[in-house]
Structures are given as C-alpha cells and as structure tokens.
Design an enzyme around this catalytic site. Structure first.
Site, short mmCIF file in Angstrom:
data_model
loop_
_atom_site.label_atom_id
_atom_site.label_comp_id
_atom_site.label_asym_id
_atom_site.label_seq_id
_atom_site.Cartn_x
_atom_site.Cartn_y
_atom_site.Cartn_z
N CYS A 95 0.85 -1.20 0.00
CA CYS A 95 0.00 0.00 0.00
C CYS A 95 0.89 1.25 0.00
O CYS A 95 1.78 1.38 0.84
CB CYS A 95 -0.90 -0.02 1.23
SG CYS A 95 -1.95 1.45 1.36
N CYS A 98 0.41 3.15 3.50
CA CYS A 98 0.87 2.69 4.82
C CYS A 98 1.91 1.57 4.76
O CYS A 98 2.39 1.13 5.80
CB CYS A 98 -0.32 2.22 5.64
SG CYS A 98 -1.01 0.66 5.07
N CYS A 143 -7.53 -0.78 1.74
CA CYS A 143 -6.53 -1.32 2.64
C CYS A 143 -7.08 -1.43 4.06
O CYS A 143 -7.63 -0.49 4.61
CB CYS A 143 -5.32 -0.39 2.62
SG CYS A 143 -4.06 -0.79 3.84
N CYS A 146 -5.00 1.19 6.60
CA CYS A 146 -5.14 2.66 6.56
C CYS A 146 -6.44 3.11 5.91
O CYS A 146 -6.71 4.31 5.87
CB CYS A 146 -3.95 3.29 5.84
SG CYS A 146 -3.95 3.07 4.05
N CYS A 166 -8.61 -5.04 -9.77
CA CYS A 166 -8.20 -3.97 -10.68
C CYS A 166 -7.72 -2.80 -9.82
O CYS A 166 -8.52 -2.11 -9.21
CB CYS A 166 -9.40 -3.59 -11.54
SG CYS A 166 -9.01 -2.35 -12.77
ZN LIG Z 1 -2.72 1.09 3.56
#
Ligand SMILES: [Zn+2]
Length: 182
Positions: A95, A98, A143, A146, A166
């Site tokens: 990510c 984060c 995510c 975060c 996607c």
């Molecule tokens: Zn994250």
C-alpha cells in the site's frame, strides 16, 4: 553442475517461478508463501496495526495530489498511466499509504485494462464495500490498515479464482525482492 545441467536449469527456472496456478490449492500456496517475496531484512507492518491520520496529515504523507485523490477520495487514475503495469520483477506490491503488503508479483497478470491487475491477494489485507458510482453496483476494496482506496474487484479474472483485482497503480508501491530500485 555441468554446462548442460546449468542450461537446463536456466530454461526451467522462469517456467517454475511463474507457473500459472491450476487450482485453489496452488492459490493457497501462493498466499501462504507471500513472505518469500520480501527482500531480506525488510520489515513490514501488519493489518492489525491501524494507521489513522487526518486529511492534512495524509496530504503531507502522500507523494502527490493524484495519490491523495485516489487513496483518500476514491478517485481513479487514467488507464495506462502507471509504470507498474509493466512491472514484472519478483517482489511485493504494498500500500502506497501505509506500506502494508497486498500482492506478490506471482499474483499479477496482464488483464489488458491498463491498470495493474491481480487474480488473488495476500490474505486478510482488504475490506470491501459495494459502491454505486456507475449506477450498477461494484465491489470497492480498500486497505485494511489505513482505509486507503485501491480499486474494484470483478469476477472476470483468470481461473481458478476468476477474480480481477483492478488496482490503481498510484495506490501501490513496489518492493523488489532483490532489494533493487522500486
Ligand atoms: Zn494502507
């Protein structure tokens, strides 16, 4: 190793590394083995350590306006604009907000859509919700650590999962397994 064995090993290696998963057991082992794609000595956060920041803090933390708009406001980058479309090295897609690891390079495939696409994920890293921005319902995913928006998951991916995650490239950062340049 004699020369012939060496040549044979070279020929077989890429095939073994990127063998397409045939069944859900293969998918399970891709998921179980994700840590083998981390470079040695790199530590990464886990989904159980939430990262909550204010809008201003996110603006400061994220590299640019596009990353903010996509991750924090569910925007979408233009198709074909991410350099991660062509990223084929072994490694981890984490990510961009984060650092939580989300996919391995083995989970990526060429969907032809212009966005980085994956047929499965590292387990337990996303939460989903239905959105109706385009009138028909889509499954949005974000995510777990975060809350950053990543993309939408569709059911037209390759077997055996038939999933197409996607993902906006700007929501991801690539960590090459060999410790090379991201
Ligand atoms: Zn994250």
């Amino acid at each position: 190793m004699d020369r012939r064995t060496f040549v044979l090993a070279l020929a077989a290696a890429p095939f073994c590394a990127y063998a397409q998963p045939k069944n859900m057991k293969d998918i399970q082992s891709l998921q179980d083995n994700w840590k083998s794609f981390l470079p040695a000595g790199v530590s990464v956060p886990s989904p159980t350590e939430p990262l909550k920041l204010s809008k201003d803090e996110w603006r400061k933390r994220l590299p640019n306006e596009l990353a903010y708009r996509v991750l924090r406001e569910e925007g979408t980058e233009r198709a074909g604009t991410s350099h991660l479309n062509d990223e084929k090295r072994p490694g981890i897609f984490a990510c961009a907000g984060c650092g939580l690891p989300l996919f391995t390079s083995e989970m990526k495939y060429e969907s032809g859509t212009g966005w980085p696409s994956f047929f499965t994920t590292i387990p337990g890293v996303f939460d989903t919700k239905k959105d109706f921005y385009l009138i028909y319902p889509r499954t949005e995913y974000h995510c777990k650590r975060c809350g950053g928006h990543h993309g939408h998951v569709f059911d037209d991916g390759p077997p055996p999962t038939n999933q197409r995650w996607c993902n906006n490239g700007v929501s991801l950062k690539f960590i090459p397994k060999d410790g090379g340049k991201a």
